[in-house]
Structures are given as C-alpha cells and as structure tokens.
Write a protein that holds these residues in place. Structure first.
Motif, PDB file in Angstrom:
ATOM      1  N   PRO A  20       9.340  -1.473   2.020  1.00  0.00           N
ATOM      2  CA  PRO A  20      10.731  -1.743   2.388  1.00  0.00           C
ATOM      3  C   PRO A  20      11.588  -0.485   2.254  1.00  0.00           C
ATOM      4  N   ILE A  21      12.712  -0.479   2.953  1.00  0.00           N
ATOM      5  CA  ILE A  21      13.677   0.609   2.829  1.00  0.00           C
ATOM      6  C   ILE A  21      14.812   0.118   1.933  1.00  0.00           C
ATOM      7  N   LEU A  22      15.044   0.826   0.855  1.00  0.00           N
ATOM      8  CA  LEU A  22      16.135   0.518  -0.061  1.00  0.00           C
ATOM      9  C   LEU A  22      17.277   1.483   0.239  1.00  0.00           C
ATOM     10  N   PHE A  23      18.422   0.940   0.646  1.00  0.00           N
ATOM     11  CA  PHE A  23      19.572   1.789   0.958  1.00  0.00           C
ATOM     12  C   PHE A  23      20.598   1.674  -0.161  1.00  0.00           C
ATOM     13  N   LEU A  24      20.962   2.826  -0.737  1.00  0.00           N
ATOM     14  CA  LEU A  24      21.917   2.895  -1.834  1.00  0.00           C
ATOM     15  C   LEU A  24      23.196   3.540  -1.315  1.00  0.00           C
ATOM     16  N   LEU A  44      14.658  -1.166  13.020  1.00  0.00           N
ATOM     17  CA  LEU A  44      13.356  -0.551  12.752  1.00  0.00           C
ATOM     18  C   LEU A  44      12.243  -1.581  12.544  1.00  0.00           C
ATOM     19  N   ASP A  45      12.578  -2.861  12.543  1.00  0.00           N
ATOM     20  CA  ASP A  45      11.589  -3.905  12.250  1.00  0.00           C
ATOM     21  C   ASP A  45      10.924  -3.670  10.900  1.00  0.00           C
ATOM     22  N   ARG A  46      11.768  -3.379   9.926  1.00  0.00           N
ATOM     23  CA  ARG A  46      11.312  -3.161   8.551  1.00  0.00           C
ATOM     24  C   ARG A  46      12.115  -4.052   7.622  1.00  0.00           C
ATOM     25  N   THR A  47      11.571  -4.342   6.470  1.00  0.00           N
ATOM     26  CA  THR A  47      12.346  -5.032   5.452  1.00  0.00           C
ATOM     27  C   THR A  47      13.383  -4.063   4.891  1.00  0.00           C
ATOM     28  N   ILE A  48      14.647  -4.471   4.920  1.00  0.00           N
ATOM     29  CA  ILE A  48      15.749  -3.630   4.465  1.00  0.00           C
ATOM     30  C   ILE A  48      16.407  -4.305   3.269  1.00  0.00           C
ATOM     31  N   GLU A  58      15.381  -2.804 -10.809  1.00  0.00           N
ATOM     32  CA  GLU A  58      14.037  -3.141 -11.276  1.00  0.00           C
ATOM     33  C   GLU A  58      13.787  -4.639 -11.201  1.00  0.00           C
ATOM     34  N   GLU A  59      14.763  -5.439 -11.659  1.00  0.00           N
ATOM     35  CA  GLU A  59      14.600  -6.893 -11.613  1.00  0.00           C
ATOM     36  C   GLU A  59      14.474  -7.398 -10.185  1.00  0.00           C
ATOM     37  N   LEU A  60      15.256  -6.798  -9.291  1.00  0.00           N
ATOM     38  CA  LEU A  60      15.220  -7.212  -7.893  1.00  0.00           C
ATOM     39  C   LEU A  60      13.862  -6.927  -7.258  1.00  0.00           C
ATOM     40  N   LEU A  61      13.367  -5.708  -7.434  1.00  0.00           N
ATOM     41  CA  LEU A  61      12.086  -5.341  -6.821  1.00  0.00           C
ATOM     42  C   LEU A  61      10.941  -6.165  -7.409  1.00  0.00           C
ATOM     43  N   ASN A  62      10.987  -6.395  -8.701  1.00  0.00           N
ATOM     44  CA  ASN A  62       9.947  -7.220  -9.316  1.00  0.00           C
ATOM     45  C   ASN A  62      10.019  -8.664  -8.825  1.00  0.00           C
ATOM     46  N   ALA A  63      11.232  -9.164  -8.609  1.00  0.00           N
ATOM     47  CA  ALA A  63      11.403 -10.548  -8.152  1.00  0.00           C
ATOM     48  C   ALA A  63      10.765 -10.766  -6.789  1.00  0.00           C
ATOM     49  N   PHE A  64      10.766  -9.725  -5.948  1.00  0.00           N
ATOM     50  CA  PHE A  64      10.179  -9.835  -4.615  1.00  0.00           C
ATOM     51  C   PHE A  64       8.801  -9.175  -4.536  1.00  0.00           C
ATOM     52  N   ASP A  65       8.244  -8.841  -5.702  1.00  0.00           N
ATOM     53  CA  ASP A  65       6.904  -8.255  -5.783  1.00  0.00           C
ATOM     54  C   ASP A  65       6.786  -6.996  -4.926  1.00  0.00           C
ATOM     55  N   VAL A  66       7.830  -6.188  -4.938  1.00  0.00           N
ATOM     56  CA  VAL A  66       7.832  -4.917  -4.204  1.00  0.00           C
ATOM     57  C   VAL A  66       7.219  -3.840  -5.094  1.00  0.00           C
ATOM     58  N   LYS A  67       6.163  -3.205  -4.600  1.00  0.00           N
ATOM     59  CA  LYS A  67       5.461  -2.195  -5.389  1.00  0.00           C
ATOM     60  C   LYS A  67       5.987  -0.783  -5.133  1.00  0.00           C
ATOM     61  N   LYS A  68       6.374  -0.528  -3.895  1.00  0.00           N
ATOM     62  CA  LYS A  68       6.882   0.786  -3.507  1.00  0.00           C
ATOM     63  C   LYS A  68       8.088   0.603  -2.597  1.00  0.00           C
ATOM     64  N   VAL A  69       9.010   1.582  -2.631  1.00  0.00           N
ATOM     65  CA  VAL A  69      10.141   1.575  -1.707  1.00  0.00           C
ATOM     66  C   VAL A  69      10.383   2.988  -1.189  1.00  0.00           C
ATOM     67  N   ILE A  85      14.238   7.768  -9.621  1.00  0.00           N
ATOM     68  CA  ILE A  85      13.174   8.772  -9.628  1.00  0.00           C
ATOM     69  C   ILE A  85      12.744   9.090 -11.056  1.00  0.00           C
ATOM     70  N   LYS A  86      13.702   9.180 -11.962  1.00  0.00           N
ATOM     71  CA  LYS A  86      13.382   9.587 -13.331  1.00  0.00           C
ATOM     72  C   LYS A  86      12.947   8.427 -14.228  1.00  0.00           C
ATOM     73  N   GLN A  87      13.438   7.217 -13.959  1.00  0.00           N
ATOM     74  CA  GLN A  87      13.192   6.107 -14.864  1.00  0.00           C
ATOM     75  C   GLN A  87      12.293   5.014 -14.291  1.00  0.00           C
ATOM     76  N   LEU A  88      12.219   4.926 -12.970  1.00  0.00           N
ATOM     77  CA  LEU A  88      11.396   3.888 -12.327  1.00  0.00           C
ATOM     78  C   LEU A  88      10.447   4.551 -11.330  1.00  0.00           C
ATOM     79  N   SER A  89       9.800   5.600 -11.763  1.00  0.00           N
ATOM     80  CA  SER A  89       9.028   6.440 -10.843  1.00  0.00           C
ATOM     81  C   SER A  89       7.877   5.697 -10.174  1.00  0.00           C
ATOM     82  N   ARG A  90       7.410   4.618 -10.776  1.00  0.00           N
ATOM     83  CA  ARG A  90       6.271   3.903 -10.177  1.00  0.00           C
ATOM     84  C   ARG A  90       6.629   3.338  -8.798  1.00  0.00           C
ATOM     85  N   PHE A  91       7.918   3.113  -8.541  1.00  0.00           N
ATOM     86  CA  PHE A  91       8.324   2.570  -7.252  1.00  0.00           C
ATOM     87  C   PHE A  91       8.410   3.638  -6.158  1.00  0.00           C
ATOM     88  N   ILE A  92       8.536   4.909  -6.561  1.00  0.00           N
ATOM     89  CA  ILE A  92       8.797   5.958  -5.564  1.00  0.00           C
ATOM     90  C   ILE A  92       7.738   7.070  -5.556  1.00  0.00           C
TER      91      ILE A  92
END
Length: 228
Positions: A20-24, A44-48, A58-69, A85-92
């Motif tokens: 998915p694409i996470l827009f901040l 883009l036909d992607r999950t946004i 972190e809670e949001l990504l875990n709730a939807f079982d998102v492993k990478k963004v 990047i510094k605290q939740l590096s496993r996602f990126i």
C-alpha cells in the motif's frame, strides 16, 4: 477508526504484490487541501492509506495486517516519515520513499525556526504558512511547544542503514526550507533529489506536472525494488 484514530483507506480492486501507499500530509486545513493529489494516487489501482495527523500508524498497519508500505510525505508529514524510518523500520526496510518539501533534514538549521515562527509574512504564501504554524491550536502545540528536533531530524545514515530507496523533491522558492543547504547535504550522501524551479512550498498541490513526476519516480523506485 482504529483506537479512535481517524484514517481513510481506499483498497485496490486489483491483485498486486506492491505494498500500500501511505501518504503523510503536512500542516493544512485538512485532507481536503490534498484532494487533487489523493485523487491522482487513487488512479494507480493501489491501496491508499491517508491519515489525519495526529495518528497511530503502527496500530493501523497491524490492524490491516500490512507488512510493508511505500511512503509519500509532504512538509510536516516528513517528520512523521522520519520517525517511521527510525522507529518502525520493519515497515519500510528496502522500500521506496518519496519526500516532498521535507522539513525533516537538518532540522536544527536556524532558517527553520525563523521561517516557521518569527518571520513576519511578506507574501500570500508566507501568510498562509504562518497561519498554519501559529494560529491552529494543534500546530502551535507541536511547532512551538512540543517539537523535539533531535527526535524528528532524519539523517542520511538513517536512510542508508535501512536501505530505503528515496527521492527528495524541493521547491526552488520554498518559504520554509533552506533548499540549497539541504540539497547539498543530501547530494553528498548520494540521495537523489529534484528541484522544481520557480515553485514555492506546497505548490506541488496545484501542479499536474509536479504530481506526475512524483508518481513516475515512485513507479521507477518500485520497479527497481522488484528487479534488484
């Protein structure tokens, strides 16, 4: 909502291996300020995933079982991007990341403090930025009272350590960022950058060319991640 945190998600109707694409987004009048860019992302036909700041990513990504963004961040959103990047590096880890008008690099430079807080606005764009930073109660709390730069600043070594394939976009006439200083810092560490000439901070929101270039770069970084 997840744990009382508001968010927007548009799930892709097509099966894809791309994350998915996470827009901040940055400080603004809300997500409506970004509606044209969000619409372009939706094509883009992607999950946004789009979050109102503050949020609990972190809670949001875990709730939807998102492993990478894959993350696109703008302005103040780049500070949140830095923390991920510094605290939740496993996602990126090993993922593409795009920064637009980022305020997370060399955040200790005095230009930021002056441009965010103390400068008297002399142009319409400066007045808008000044209003966002000093009159909104949430913005005042974070920018003037609770912004710990040493926690928020992003170093090039952080990007390299987690093998984030990044590209940084600057607006040449940015009213907040010391563009030449930050660009030189990134170039010394071989971080790819693009400077859009004659643009001011946040004007990518009204430029089709600028937005198309961002999405083209995202596609290139994702293709690179597949072939590497």
């Amino acid at each position: 909502m997840v744990n009382d945190v508001p968010f927007y998600i548009r799930k892709s109707l097509k099966t894809t291996n791309l994350p998915p694409i996470l827009f901040l987004h940055g400080l603004s009048l809300g997500t409506n300020s970004y509606i044209l860019f969000v619409h372009r992302l939706s094509l883009l036909d992607r999950t946004i995933i789009l979050l109102d700041i503050p949020h609990a990513i972190e809670e949001l990504l875990n709730a939807f079982d998102v492993k990478k963004v894959n993350i696109i961040s703008h302005s103040y959103g780049s500070i949140v991007h830095s923390c991920i990047i510094k605290q939740l590096s496993r996602f990126i880890q090993d993922q593409p990341a795009i920064f637009i008008d980022p305020v997370c690099f060399l955040l200790f430079d005095p230009h930021y403090l002056d441009n965010f807080i103390y400068r008297q606005p002399r142009t319409p764009n400066q007045l808008l930025l000044h209003t966002m930073c000093t009159e909104d109660l949430y913005s005042i709390y974070h920018v003037e009272r609770h912004l710990c730069w040493y926690e928020c600043v992003l170093w090039t070594k952080d990007i390299q350590q987690h093998r984030v394939r990044s590209h940084v976009y600057f607006s040449e006439k940015d009213d907040l960022i010391p563009v030449s200083i930050v660009n030189e810092y990134l170039k010394k560490s071989h971080i790819d950058t693009t400077i859009f000439r004659q643009y001011k901070h946040a004007q990518f929101l009204i430029s089709e060319q600028y937005q198309e270039d961002v999405l083209k770069t995202l596609d290139q970084l994702e293709t690179q991640s597949i072939t590497v």
